[in-house]
Scaffold this active site. Structure first.
Site, PDB file in Angstrom:
ATOM      1  N   ARG A 175      48.028  67.081  44.729  1.00  0.00           N
ATOM      2  CA  ARG A 175      47.872  65.966  45.663  1.00  0.00           C
ATOM      3  C   ARG A 175      48.457  66.272  47.036  1.00  0.00           C
ATOM      4  NH1 ARG A 175      46.583  60.852  43.879  1.00  0.00           N
ATOM      5  NH2 ARG A 175      47.922  59.902  45.467  1.00  0.00           N
ATOM      6  N   ASN A 213      54.385  52.110  48.463  1.00  0.00           N
ATOM      7  CA  ASN A 213      54.237  53.530  48.143  1.00  0.00           C
ATOM      8  C   ASN A 213      55.477  54.137  47.502  1.00  0.00           C
ATOM      9  OD1 ASN A 213      52.086  54.393  50.992  1.00  0.00           O
ATOM     10  ND2 ASN A 213      51.553  53.704  48.926  1.00  0.00           N
ATOM     11  N   ASP A 224      42.868  56.276  53.369  1.00  0.00           N
ATOM     12  CA  ASP A 224      42.748  56.427  51.925  1.00  0.00           C
ATOM     13  C   ASP A 224      41.936  57.660  51.540  1.00  0.00           C
ATOM     14  OD1 ASP A 224      44.017  53.919  51.083  1.00  0.00           O
ATOM     15  OD2 ASP A 224      42.355  53.010  52.180  1.00  0.00           O
ATOM     16  N   ARG A 273      39.441  46.374  50.824  1.00  0.00           N
ATOM     17  CA  ARG A 273      40.477  45.352  50.766  1.00  0.00           C
ATOM     18  C   ARG A 273      41.480  45.640  51.871  1.00  0.00           C
ATOM     19  NH1 ARG A 273      41.160  48.767  46.333  1.00  0.00           N
ATOM     20  NH2 ARG A 273      43.061  50.008  46.399  1.00  0.00           N
ATOM     21  N   LEU A 274      42.321  44.647  52.190  1.00  0.00           N
ATOM     22  CA  LEU A 274      43.276  44.814  53.286  1.00  0.00           C
ATOM     23  C   LEU A 274      44.531  45.555  52.866  1.00  0.00           C
ATOM     24  CD1 LEU A 274      43.052  41.343  55.068  1.00  0.00           C
ATOM     25  CD2 LEU A 274      41.952  43.501  55.702  1.00  0.00           C
ATOM     26  N   SER A 294      55.181  49.797  51.992  1.00  0.00           N
ATOM     27  CA  SER A 294      56.399  49.446  51.253  1.00  0.00           C
ATOM     28  C   SER A 294      56.172  49.570  49.750  1.00  0.00           C
ATOM     29  CB  SER A 294      56.842  48.022  51.612  1.00  0.00           C
ATOM     30  OG  SER A 294      55.757  47.107  51.527  1.00  0.00           O
ATOM     31  N   GLY A 352      44.469  61.825  47.839  1.00  0.00           N
ATOM     32  CA  GLY A 352      44.589  62.282  46.459  1.00  0.00           C
ATOM     33  C   GLY A 352      43.247  62.632  45.843  1.00  0.00           C
ATOM     34  N   ARG A 353      42.248  61.809  46.106  1.00  0.00           N
ATOM     35  CA  ARG A 353      40.914  62.072  45.556  1.00  0.00           C
ATOM     36  C   ARG A 353      40.300  63.327  46.185  1.00  0.00           C
ATOM     37  NH1 ARG A 353      38.828  56.106  46.457  1.00  0.00           N
ATOM     38  NH2 ARG A 353      40.857  56.004  47.498  1.00  0.00           N
TER      39      ARG A 353
END
Length: 222
Positions: free
Chosen positions: A15, A50, A2, A176-177, A48, A5-6
């Protein structure tokens, strides 16, 4: 993985530049995995969900995937990396599927490290497919209902030929997962970092592994 983008937004870049830097981070981590003795490394590359992203961004991601496979295949072969792909990757564009299948075949006998890339993957979908496979085995008589246990279901997962998941690393502060390896995470250790994926280095990976090594794993036994 993750934070692509940030990472780009913080630098006032499009991005796609974050995704490109993210691919470089992948290369560095895969190279380090073998040196650190990792038996297997799974990277959540494209979920899935995305597909809901803007079409231009999805196209950029698919283009990066193709270039990554083409550019890194020889390095995988030279460094003993076996490529595996989990998820519904066969639903991707035919040219990408052909590249993936070729890379899987050409690295099949490598034994140093297994790199599993999750493409068009969702943990809930994986569980549904495994449950359907187990139900089919019961229906055709190759599995008795009495033996339809956890091991029988796990045999139908995309990761059936991989070692148990020990450590899950989540970058960019997310906790989170996100529909990733839901069955496999049952007793995995979790490690969170604020570091955005493009800035994640082998040193971060080594730090996570050292933290994992210091933990006492009880698997619910005490």
């Amino acid at each position: 993985m993750d934070g692509n983008g940030r990472w780009a937004k913080k630098r006032h870049l499009p991005r796609v530049m974050g995704h490109r830097r993210g691919v470089e981070a992948v290369r560095e981590i895969v190279r380090a995995a073998g040196d650190l003795g990792l038996e297997a490394l799974t990277l959540y590359a494209f979920s899935s969900e995305n597909w809901k992203r803007p079409p231009d961004e999805v196209g950029d991601l698919m283009g990066l995937l193709k270039r990554f496979i083409i550019a890194d295949l020889e390095e995988f072969r030279a460094n003993g990396v076996r490529l595996k792909v989990i998820g519904r990757y066969k639903d991707l564009a035919p040219d990408i599927v052909a590249l993936i299948d070729d890379a899987i075949e050409k690295t099949a006998h490598n034994t140093r490290t297994t790199l599993a890339v999750a493409l068009n993957y969702g943990g809930q979908d994986e569980l549904v497919r495994a449950a359907k496979a187990m139900a089919q085995r019961i229906a055709d008589g190759s599995l008795s209902p009495e033996n339809a246990d956890a091991d029988a279901l796990a045999a139908g997962l995309d990761t059936a030929d991989m070692p148990p998941l020990d450590l899950l690393i989540r970058t960019s502060g997310e906790q989170r997962l996100s529909n990733f390896l839901l069955w496999q995470c049952a007793y995995a250790e979790l490690w969170f970092t604020e570091t955005l994926w493009p800035d994640f280095t082998p040193a971060h990976l080594a730090e996570a592994m050292a933290d994992f090594a210091a933990r006492e794993r009880r698997f619910g036994g005490r």
